[in-house]
Design a protein around this motif. Structure first.
Motif, PDB file in Angstrom:
ATOM      1  N   PHE A   3       0.827  -1.205   0.000  1.00 38.06           N
ATOM      2  CA  PHE A   3       0.000   0.000   0.000  1.00 38.06           C
ATOM      3  C   PHE A   3       0.865   1.259   0.000  1.00 38.06           C
ATOM      4  O   PHE A   3       0.483   2.273  -0.583  1.00 38.06           O
ATOM      5  CB  PHE A   3      -0.916   0.005   1.230  1.00 38.06           C
ATOM      6  CG  PHE A   3      -1.800   1.210   1.316  1.00 38.06           C
ATOM      7  CD1 PHE A   3      -2.946   1.312   0.550  1.00 38.06           C
ATOM      8  CD2 PHE A   3      -1.471   2.256   2.164  1.00 38.06           C
ATOM      9  CE1 PHE A   3      -3.755   2.430   0.627  1.00 38.06           C
ATOM     10  CE2 PHE A   3      -2.275   3.375   2.257  1.00 38.06           C
ATOM     11  CZ  PHE A   3      -3.421   3.462   1.482  1.00 38.06           C
ATOM     12  N   LEU A   4       2.026   1.196   0.642  1.00 40.32           N
ATOM     13  CA  LEU A   4       2.890   2.361   0.761  1.00 40.32           C
ATOM     14  C   LEU A   4       3.836   2.537  -0.417  1.00 40.32           C
ATOM     15  O   LEU A   4       4.569   3.512  -0.475  1.00 40.32           O
ATOM     16  CB  LEU A   4       3.700   2.262   2.055  1.00 40.32           C
ATOM     17  CG  LEU A   4       2.871   2.265   3.332  1.00 40.32           C
ATOM     18  CD1 LEU A   4       3.765   2.029   4.527  1.00 40.32           C
ATOM     19  CD2 LEU A   4       2.087   3.544   3.479  1.00 40.32           C
ATOM     20  N   ASN A   5       3.842   1.607  -1.367  1.00 42.56           N
ATOM     21  CA  ASN A   5       4.719   1.699  -2.527  1.00 42.56           C
ATOM     22  C   ASN A   5       4.119   2.699  -3.519  1.00 42.56           C
ATOM     23  O   ASN A   5       3.301   2.361  -4.361  1.00 42.56           O
ATOM     24  CB  ASN A   5       4.898   0.328  -3.172  1.00 42.56           C
ATOM     25  CG  ASN A   5       5.927   0.347  -4.270  1.00 42.56           C
ATOM     26  OD1 ASN A   5       6.543   1.372  -4.526  1.00 42.56           O
ATOM     27  ND2 ASN A   5       6.108  -0.786  -4.918  1.00 42.56           N
ATOM     28  N   LEU A   6       4.549   3.949  -3.412  1.00 45.87           N
ATOM     29  CA  LEU A   6       3.995   5.014  -4.248  1.00 45.87           C
ATOM     30  C   LEU A   6       4.579   5.030  -5.656  1.00 45.87           C
ATOM     31  O   LEU A   6       4.011   5.623  -6.556  1.00 45.87           O
ATOM     32  CB  LEU A   6       4.240   6.365  -3.573  1.00 45.87           C
ATOM     33  CG  LEU A   6       3.664   6.514  -2.168  1.00 45.87           C
ATOM     34  CD1 LEU A   6       4.069   7.858  -1.585  1.00 45.87           C
ATOM     35  CD2 LEU A   6       2.169   6.356  -2.172  1.00 45.87           C
ATOM     36  N   PHE A   7       5.721   4.392  -5.849  1.00 43.45           N
ATOM     37  CA  PHE A   7       6.415   4.447  -7.122  1.00 43.45           C
ATOM     38  C   PHE A   7       6.335   3.132  -7.890  1.00 43.45           C
ATOM     39  O   PHE A   7       7.177   2.861  -8.732  1.00 43.45           O
ATOM     40  CB  PHE A   7       7.873   4.849  -6.904  1.00 43.45           C
ATOM     41  CG  PHE A   7       7.998   6.154  -6.190  1.00 43.45           C
ATOM     42  CD1 PHE A   7       7.701   7.351  -6.804  1.00 43.45           C
ATOM     43  CD2 PHE A   7       8.429   6.184  -4.868  1.00 43.45           C
ATOM     44  CE1 PHE A   7       7.813   8.549  -6.146  1.00 43.45           C
ATOM     45  CE2 PHE A   7       8.550   7.387  -4.193  1.00 43.45           C
ATOM     46  CZ  PHE A   7       8.239   8.583  -4.838  1.00 43.45           C
TER      47      PHE A   7
END
Length: 93
Positions: A81-85
């Motif tokens: 979920f926190l992998n923005l890239f």
């Protein structure tokens, strides 16, 4: 999660919360209208209450630790979920 891990996480949240709370609600002697002691720094707090500070930091750290442990158990927010890239790093097929 082991109890020692929970205690360590609580301690980290407590210290972080205590330091973040330090500047809030504190007034200098000039702001409070109290005369200063000779040689006192202009920025010295006039109304610092460490007991209240400890109680509030304890309560906030307990809530943050509970949310952290619940997230660990139920997996509400994970690394994916926190992998923005993700879109930028994936190679086209």
């Amino acid at each position: 999660m082991q109890i020692t891990s929970i205690i360590a996480i609580y301690a980290l949240f407590w210290v972080m919360t205590a330091f973040v709370m330090l500047p809030f609600g504190v007034k200098t002697h000039d702001e409070a209208g109290i005369p200063k002691i000779p040689g006192q720094a202009d920025s010295a707090p006039a109304n610092f209450r460490p007991g209240r500070h400890v109680i509030v930091a304890t309560a906030i750290a307990a809530v943050l630790t509970a949310l952290f442990v619940l997230n660990y158990v139920y997996g509400w927010i994970g690394a994916d979920f926190l992998n923005l890239f993700e879109d930028l790093l994936s190679t086209p097929s």
